[in-house]
Write an enzyme that holds these catalytic residues in place. Structure first.
Site, PDB file in Angstrom:
ATOM      1  N   HIS B 215       0.847  -1.193   0.000  1.00 36.64           N
ATOM      2  CA  HIS B 215       0.000   0.000   0.000  1.00 36.64           C
ATOM      3  C   HIS B 215       0.882   1.243   0.000  1.00 36.64           C
ATOM      4  CE1 HIS B 215      -2.524   3.112   1.861  1.00 36.64           C
ATOM      5  NE2 HIS B 215      -3.583   2.393   1.511  1.00 36.64           N
ATOM      6  N   ARG B 257      -2.669   1.035  -4.496  1.00 35.74           N
ATOM      7  CA  ARG B 257      -2.397  -0.400  -4.541  1.00 35.74           C
ATOM      8  C   ARG B 257      -2.589  -0.890  -5.972  1.00 35.74           C
ATOM      9  NH1 ARG B 257      -6.948  -2.669  -0.711  1.00 35.74           N
ATOM     10  NH2 ARG B 257      -7.673  -0.602  -0.114  1.00 35.74           N
ATOM     11  N   LYS B 260      -6.030  -0.587  -8.168  1.00 35.99           N
ATOM     12  CA  LYS B 260      -6.970   0.334  -7.525  1.00 35.99           C
ATOM     13  C   LYS B 260      -6.986   1.633  -8.326  1.00 35.99           C
ATOM     14  CE  LYS B 260      -8.258   0.551  -3.426  1.00 35.99           C
ATOM     15  NZ  LYS B 260      -9.625   0.695  -2.888  1.00 35.99           N
ATOM     16  N   ASP B 263      -5.575   8.333  -7.102  1.00 34.38           N
ATOM     17  CA  ASP B 263      -6.032   9.247  -6.049  1.00 34.38           C
ATOM     18  C   ASP B 263      -4.919  10.282  -5.827  1.00 34.38           C
ATOM     19  OD1 ASP B 263      -6.453  10.532  -3.584  1.00 34.38           O
ATOM     20  OD2 ASP B 263      -7.324   8.760  -2.627  1.00 34.38           O
ATOM     21  N   CYS B 265      -3.893  11.969  -3.409  1.00 35.29           N
ATOM     22  CA  CYS B 265      -3.063  11.952  -2.200  1.00 35.29           C
ATOM     23  C   CYS B 265      -1.824  11.083  -2.391  1.00 35.29           C
ATOM     24  CB  CYS B 265      -3.851  11.530  -0.972  1.00 35.29           C
ATOM     25  SG  CYS B 265      -4.234   9.772  -0.871  1.00 35.29           S
ATOM     26  N   TYR B 266      -1.900  10.087  -3.308  1.00 37.37           N
ATOM     27  CA  TYR B 266      -0.731   9.242  -3.545  1.00 37.37           C
ATOM     28  C   TYR B 266       0.343   9.966  -4.349  1.00 37.37           C
ATOM     29  CZ  TYR B 266      -3.568   5.645  -1.465  1.00 37.37           C
ATOM     30  OH  TYR B 266      -4.341   4.939  -0.575  1.00 37.37           O
ATOM     31  N   ASP B 373      -9.278  14.177  -4.425  1.00 32.28           N
ATOM     32  CA  ASP B 373      -8.823  12.843  -4.781  1.00 32.28           C
ATOM     33  C   ASP B 373      -8.815  12.665  -6.302  1.00 32.28           C
ATOM     34  OD1 ASP B 373      -9.301  10.194  -5.651  1.00 32.28           O
ATOM     35  OD2 ASP B 373     -10.464   9.612  -3.906  1.00 32.28           O
ATOM     36  N   ASP B 380     -10.791  18.544   0.095  1.00 34.93           N
ATOM     37  CA  ASP B 380     -10.649  18.511   1.551  1.00 34.93           C
ATOM     38  C   ASP B 380      -9.206  18.873   1.902  1.00 34.93           C
ATOM     39  OD1 ASP B 380      -9.003  16.080   1.636  1.00 34.93           O
ATOM     40  OD2 ASP B 380     -10.825  15.013   1.063  1.00 34.93           O
ATOM     41  N   HIS B 383      -6.414  16.070   1.144  1.00 35.32           N
ATOM     42  CA  HIS B 383      -5.965  15.969  -0.241  1.00 35.32           C
ATOM     43  C   HIS B 383      -5.230  17.227  -0.688  1.00 35.32           C
ATOM     44  CE1 HIS B 383      -8.628  12.428  -0.381  1.00 35.32           C
ATOM     45  NE2 HIS B 383      -7.763  12.018  -1.287  1.00 35.32           N
TER      46      HIS B 383
END
Lengths: 332, 443
Positions: B215, B257, B260, B263, B265-266, B373, B380, B383
């Protein structure tokens, strides 16, 4: 205890709380990130602070923590205090399981719920295994990749048991969605750790067949390629020498499409000592590419593969280029 | 046989069509309009962030146990944007966080809450971001050390709070805080590396707990923690690099991951692994050379064949036996974070830097302020913080040494998009880190 009615009556008007003086939050004169709490939230937390500070382990405190958790399931202090109360009161922990399930229905992605659940299951012991397995199954039926649910499930298996149907459960989830990497990860977990299956060495052979079939159906599925490699994690020599691994690469390459993982696996094999026969070179050279993409014809197969990957997987161009630079140390 | 797309495929295609829709529209716009869309709307972000610092609506009740996080997400975002906050507001931050500080050490999610490692990390990073002697001296380091010791589990890992959960996040936040405050010692470090090592999965990335799935968030945490305790060479680094390189998707952004969805934030959790890798290249190439040697020496490869599952880490076992690295030098924990950032990057980024910047700006940025995201989601603070952190990583990744400025070609959009540089291990703005270090390194 039911409570929809009860909860609409403010705590300050409930007779059973008359003796308690609520404790306001000490936010100071100029708080930052101040939250405009609803009246209900503020009051509930004021009373919570009162019983928390006086360390009152009573059934009304327990009920209050339920209300606080309903308003904010992320408050770990409330959960912690709840566990202390449950212990002191010697409460019925099966009822507690129902409580957690209701909270989890609203929000299943929160560390506190799952930590609490683990604590409960640990207290209940091996008898709880079945219910925990079913509980995670329910959550995973809504989101088959819920990270917390999978961690909990693994903990249950390791600690309480319940391995009997786990491989079949993985089969089922992978039948539903072969791209579900969480299910592949669980499969690896079962195959390597289940006390019923004899470990990786005993399982490798059938798992390789299963995985190769999955790869042939969806060669673009990264999960199955990574799983295949994972089956040889502690025995790379067998990985290099198993003809099924190299020939699935060749097979996918010969279809001439969706072959990034076949190429990258072949590259890794060569880097670990695999000696490719001429047909591998032919298959790579037969890929529909610009001559300029594959580098000089004097290149080794490994270099050519890196060049091809640079061309067909430009997002990772820097990575493949770096891999090519590392080859002299690896492939001589 | 008719093939029905699976849930993973359907969701992925939906996101791709939204993202490519945005990119296609963008391509058709005249150049001037493109320039406008590529701009970081600094004023709007600042307004969104400072409003949050001053007042949050009732919907934030569910984050009532995360208020130091809200401080950090907002303050770090502002610092990355190069915005300063006024002196009064700084005092208010310090005063508020002091109320979250437990009398016995560590910070809780709000005043009166139990101390928690994650909120301790957020509070300490917030205070360092605010900066100044008054702020820095508000941290009770001795008590904090005692708190960290109490959170240390006999296994070597850490618990998030008293009787709380154990995971790689706890290890990172404990190590990061101890390192930046110069209170990291062998007692805290002991065996934490074993735990993190046991969380590296067959995929190459790192999971939250042994057995779980690789992750992005845990991979950053595990890798950064291993660097801070001088044990990074024990990880299988080539496998980790391979895994993280594959997490960048056709959208340009990163997924957390395998298989998936992307996003924003990654951008930091995965993107932030690359500046670390760049500075570890010698260790990685050393590991690769050993693979090369062993290959020609199959008969004597007794070291790695058939190791039992639990001892895993065929590479690490090998490296430890060969003694490629000296055992961790206890006295030097205090310099690791400082020396690491000064280390030169031996290679360019191993990911597509501009594709990520494009995803962050065109897909995650909200023109009214804040980041999200992915398209269709709302903004938010979390993020916003990690999209901006990831963007900063992109802009500085081609610099060979810290403390120089990127050239305009490294910055997608106008050069005014250039953010402040962040420390790749702690994720606080570099210059604020240096100021804090000046104080803490003498304590």
């Amino acid at each position: 205890m039911d409570s929809d009615d009860e909860q609409t009556i403010p705590l300050s008007q409930r007779p059973e709380w008359a003796d308690v003086k609520p404790v306001p939050q000490d936010d100071g004169p100029n708080p930052v990130v101040p939250i405009a709490y609803t009246d209900e939230f503020r009051e509930t937390m004021d009373y919570f602070r009162a019983v928390y500070l006086s360390d009152e382990h009573s059934s009304r405190s327990l009920q209050l923590t339920s209300e606080a958790i309903n308003l904010n399931a992320g408050n770990y202090t409330v959960w912690h205090f709840r566990r202390l109360i449950l212990e002191s009161l010697n409460a019925d922990l099966h009822e507690e399981l129902d409580f957690v399930e209701n909270i989890a229905k609203k929000n299943s992605k929160n560390y506190q719920i799952w930590h609490h659940r683990r604590w409960l299951a640990e207290k209940l012991g091996p008898d709880a295994a079945f219910r925990e397995i079913e509980f995670t199954k329910k959550i995973l039926s809504l989101d088959a990749k819920n990270y917390h649910a999978w961690s909990h499930r693994q903990w249950v298996l390791k600690t309480l048991g319940g391995w009997e149907d786990e491989l079949e459960y993985c089969n089922q989830l992978l039948r539903d969605d072969i791209f579900n990497n969480s299910a592949w990860n669980q499969r690896h977990f079962v195959v390597t750790r289940s006390p019923l299956l004899g470990g990786l060495d005993a399982m490798r052979d059938s798992e390789v067949d299963y995985t190769i079939e999955a790869i042939i159906t969806y060669p673009e599925n990264e999960s199955s390629w990574r799983y295949l490699r994972g089956l040889y994690k502690n025995d790379l020599k067998s990985w290099v020498n198993d003809p099924r691994v190299s020939s699935v690469c060749l097979k996918i390459l010969s279809t001439k499409t969706r072959c990034i993982f076949a190429l990258s696996t072949l590259l890794d094999l060569i880097c670990h000592g695999f000696q490719p026969s001429p047909e591998y070179e032919e298959a790579v050279n037969a890929l529909p590419l610009q001559r300029s993409d594959v580098g000089p014809s004097s290149s080794s197969l490994a270099e050519t593969i890196c060049s091809v990957l640079e061309a067909i997987d430009p997002l990772r161009g820097n990575y493949w280029n770096w891999r090519k630079e590392q080859l002299p140390a690896l492939v001589t | 046989m008719e093939v029905i797309p699976t849930v993973t495929q359907r969701e992925q295609w939906m996101v791709e069509s939204q993202v490519f829709g945005i990119y296609n529209n963008f391509k058709e716009l005249p150049r001037r309009a493109q320039t406008v869309l590529l701009e970081i709307v600094c004023d709007k972000h600042t307004e969104y962030l400072t409003n949050g610092l001053r007042r949050l609506p009732p919907s934030f009740c569910v984050l009532d146990a995360n208020r130091p996080w809200l401080c950090y997400w907002i303050l770090h975002s502002l610092a990355l944007l190069g915005e300063s906050i006024d002196v009064n507001l700084k005092h208010h931050v310090v005063d508020f966080l002091s109320r979250c500080q437990d009398p016995l050490g560590g910070y809780g999610g709000g005043p009166g809450q139990m101390p928690h490692l994650a909120t301790t990390y957020a509070a300490v990073n917030s205070i360092i971001t605010v900066g100044g002697r008054r702020a820095l001296s508000s941290i009770n380091r001795d008590r904090l050390y005692a708190f960290l010791q109490r959170m240390k589990d006999p296994s070597g890992s850490f618990r998030m709070h008293e009787k709380g959960e154990i995971d790689v996040r706890a290890c990172y936040t404990a190590v990061s805080v101890a390192s930046i405050l110069n209170i990291l010692d062998y007692k805290l470090v002991e065996n934490v590396g074993d735990y993190i090592l046991s969380c590296q999965t067959y995929e190459g990335g790192i999971a939250g707990e042994p057995g779980s799935e690789a992750h992005g968030g845990y991979t950053f945490c595990g890798l950064a923690a291993m660097i801070l305790i001088n044990e990074v060479h024990r990880l299988d680094l080539p496998a980790l690099v391979n895994w993280v390189a594959f997490r960048q998707g056709v959208e340009g952004g990163f997924q957390g991951r395998t298989n998936k969805l992307v996003d924003g934030c990654y951008s930091f959790w995965q993107g932030g692994v690359f500046p670390l890798i760049q500075r570890l290249l010698r260790s990685i190439e050393e590991q690769l050379r050993i693979i090369g040697c062993r290959k020609h020496d199959n008969d004597s490869s007794k070291i790695n064949v058939n190791l039992p599952e639990e001892t895993r880490q065929m590479h690490s076992g090998l490296f430890e036996q060969k003694g490629l690295q000296e055992p961790p030098d206890v006295a030097k924990f205090s310099d690791v974070g400082f020396d690491f950032v000064k280390r030169s990057a031996d290679i360019g980024p191993l990911f597509q830097n501009f594709a990520l910047q494009q995803y962050i700006i065109l897909c995650s940025q909200i023109m009214d302020g804040g980041f999200r995201d992915k398209p269709g989601k709302s903004r938010d603070f979390y993020h916003t913080c990690y999209c901006l952190s990831g963007l900063s990583v992109c802009q500085y990744i081609n610099l060979e040494t810290a403390d120089s400025s990127p050239i305009a070609q490294e910055v997608l959009g106008p050069y005014s998009n250039l953010l402040e540089q962040t420390h790749p291990l702690y994720n606080v703005v570099l210059e604020r880190y240096y100021s804090a270090r000046e104080l803490f390194s003498h304590l």
